[in-house]
Design a protein around this motif. Structure first.
Motif, PDB file in Angstrom:
ATOM      1  N   HIS A  76      15.677 -24.741  26.215  1.00 17.34           N
ATOM      2  CA  HIS A  76      14.431 -23.996  26.407  1.00 17.34           C
ATOM      3  C   HIS A  76      14.709 -22.516  26.602  1.00 17.34           C
ATOM      4  CE1 HIS A  76      11.243 -22.338  29.101  1.00 17.34           C
ATOM      5  NE2 HIS A  76      10.473 -22.870  28.167  1.00 17.34           N
ATOM      6  N   THR A  79      15.410 -20.297  23.482  1.00 17.20           N
ATOM      7  CA  THR A  79      14.300 -19.842  22.653  1.00 17.20           C
ATOM      8  C   THR A  79      13.697 -18.546  23.172  1.00 17.20           C
ATOM      9  OG1 THR A  79      12.568 -21.050  23.848  1.00 17.20           O
ATOM     10  CG2 THR A  79      13.761 -22.250  22.134  1.00 17.20           C
ATOM     11  N   SER A 105      20.452 -26.564  19.012  1.00 16.29           N
ATOM     12  CA  SER A 105      19.408 -25.602  19.357  1.00 16.29           C
ATOM     13  C   SER A 105      18.411 -25.378  18.232  1.00 16.29           C
ATOM     14  CB  SER A 105      20.033 -24.266  19.772  1.00 16.29           C
ATOM     15  OG  SER A 105      20.816 -23.712  18.736  1.00 16.29           O
ATOM     16  N   TYR A 108      14.789 -26.597  18.605  1.00 22.62           N
ATOM     17  CA  TYR A 108      13.819 -25.987  19.517  1.00 22.62           C
ATOM     18  C   TYR A 108      13.545 -24.532  19.170  1.00 22.62           C
ATOM     19  CZ  TYR A 108      11.265 -26.858  23.875  1.00 22.62           C
ATOM     20  OH  TYR A 108      10.279 -27.099  24.803  1.00 22.62           O
ATOM     21  N   GLU A 109      14.547 -23.877  18.567  1.00 23.09           N
ATOM     22  CA  GLU A 109      14.366 -22.493  18.155  1.00 23.09           C
ATOM     23  C   GLU A 109      13.338 -22.431  17.032  1.00 23.09           C
ATOM     24  OE1 GLU A 109      18.804 -20.656  18.893  1.00 23.09           O
ATOM     25  OE2 GLU A 109      18.498 -21.965  17.166  1.00 23.09           O
ATOM     26  N   HIS A 112       9.470 -24.074  19.903  1.00 23.17           N
ATOM     27  CA  HIS A 112       8.871 -23.853  21.219  1.00 23.17           C
ATOM     28  C   HIS A 112       8.074 -22.560  21.260  1.00 23.17           C
ATOM     29  CE1 HIS A 112       8.271 -23.748  25.513  1.00 23.17           C
ATOM     30  NE2 HIS A 112       8.887 -22.575  25.578  1.00 23.17           N
ATOM     31  N   ASN A 113       8.527 -21.557  20.529  1.00 22.81           N
ATOM     32  CA  ASN A 113       7.829 -20.267  20.527  1.00 22.81           C
ATOM     33  C   ASN A 113       6.389 -20.412  20.051  1.00 22.81           C
ATOM     34  OD1 ASN A 113      10.785 -20.160  19.496  1.00 22.81           O
ATOM     35  ND2 ASN A 113      10.537 -18.251  20.639  1.00 22.81           N
TER      36      ASN A 113
END
Length: 354
Positions: A76, A79, A105, A108-109, A112-113
């Motif tokens: 988390h 990100t 990674s 999520y990269e 999540h943004n």
């Protein structure tokens, strides 16, 4: 008195003014925390997989579960920080945690943004939102317990689907768009995977080779089956705890329409001190989830300081004070009570504003 959209704007301005000096990540904190978490994760796993004592094995396994969960939670942070703010941390995390757990990674990269985009939060385009408070108690329990299967899912992705996808272009497209994101919205489709990114491609290949190495070592008898089963159990329990934490990260009351800024903030949840247990089940700043949505760039190690300042400086009728819950079980109980009395939607159903 009812709150207006200007209240949340004012709250954001106040929050930034009170925490401006806390916005810079401390790379040393990131590295020390990660290295300690990884050491406890792997050390606890090895002890649990080799000891002849049931008691020692259970204690070691529990330590490994919590450390794995904490280490994995740094995905988390990746990100929200730039590479120059914690040099080498992204690569180090993938080597110590991401690739061995086949959860690199890249998953999520860029995903999540989107959850933080104001016009997407809580809508059908949000990868991390569903109207869970409108589910039935049974479907909500299913959402919680399906997390136990996560290790099997990432193993199938890395060992089977990824190598096959390099031979079958349509499958590669499907893997990129639908199986390369840690989401709770099953309808979410990644929009940023068309261009080849060397780092993400390398992570995918590394997970593929790692998964095959583990399978080959197990089949050949070099890696005891007990190691594999212990690792799967620890990983499963960690993802289960994370899923329980996910259920209390928001109130999940939105049905797909766009939300105002104050509605977005009040849909998010803090579980701050004096609840000390929240540091275990919501590590790396996740217990300050509402504050994180208010100040996404605030590094995890400063969230506690920021919360203390805001709690002291803001008036009792501030929106900020309405975003806290007492603890995990209290919040889970409240959610299950709400789903028992609200109109329900079909599983994965939602009323999209689009």
């Amino acid at each position: 008195m009812a709150k207006t959209a200007s209240d949340s704007v004012s709250l954001t301005r106040q929050a930034y003014a009170l925490t401006d000096d806390l916005m810079t990540p401390n790379a040393a904190v990131y590295w020390i925390d990660l290295l300690v978490s990884a050491a406890l994760m792997w050390g606890g796993f090895l002890l649990a997989a080799t000891t002849s004592s049931l008691a020692i094995g259970l204690v070691a396994g529990l330590i490994s579960v919590l450390a794995l969960y904490r280490g994995l939670s740094f995905i988390h942070e990746l990100t929200h920080i730039r590479d120059d703010e914690a040099p080498g941390f992204r690569v180090g995390w993938n080597v110590l945690v991401g690739v061995p757990l086949m959860t690199p990674s890249l998953m999520y990269e860029g995903v999540h943004n989107v959850h933080h985009v104001k016009d997407r939060f809580g809508t059908a385009l949000d990868p991390e939102y569903l109207p869970l408070s409108r589910y039935t108690p049974l479907s909500l329990a299913g959402f919680l317990f399906v997390a136990l299967l996560a290790p099997i899912g990432v193993l199938i992705r890395s060992a089977v689907l990824t190598p096959l996808s390099f031979l079958v272009p349509p499958l590669r497209r499907f893997v990129k768009q639908r199986l390369s994101a840690l989401v709770i919205n099953p309808d979410f489709v990644r929009e940023d995977m068309a261009r080849v990114r060397p780092a993400w491609l390398f992570q995918d290949i590394a997970c593929w080779l790692w998964s095959w190495a583990v399978i080959a070592a197990t089949v050949a008898g070099w890696l005891p089956l007990r190691f594999v089963l212990t690792g799967l159990a620890i990983f499963s329990l960690a993802t289960f705890v994370n899923q329980a934490r996910t259920l209390v990260a928001h109130h999940w009351d939105n049905d797909g329409g766009k939300m105002s800024l104050d509605e977005q903030f009040l849909d998010s949840v803090n579980v701050p001190p004096p609840n000390l247990a929240s540091e275990l089940w919501a590590p790396v700043g996740l217990r300050y989830h509402a504050l994180h949505h208010l100040l996404p760039k605030l590094p995890y190690h400063n969230l506690g300081k920021a919360h203390a300042r805001l709690a002291q400086a803001l008036t009792p009728d501030s929106l900020y004070h309405r975003a806290s819950q007492k603890g995990l079980f209290e919040a889970l109980t409240a959610l299950f009570r709400r789903v028992a009395v609200k109109p329900v939607v079909a599983e994965h159903g939602r009323h999209a504003a689009e």
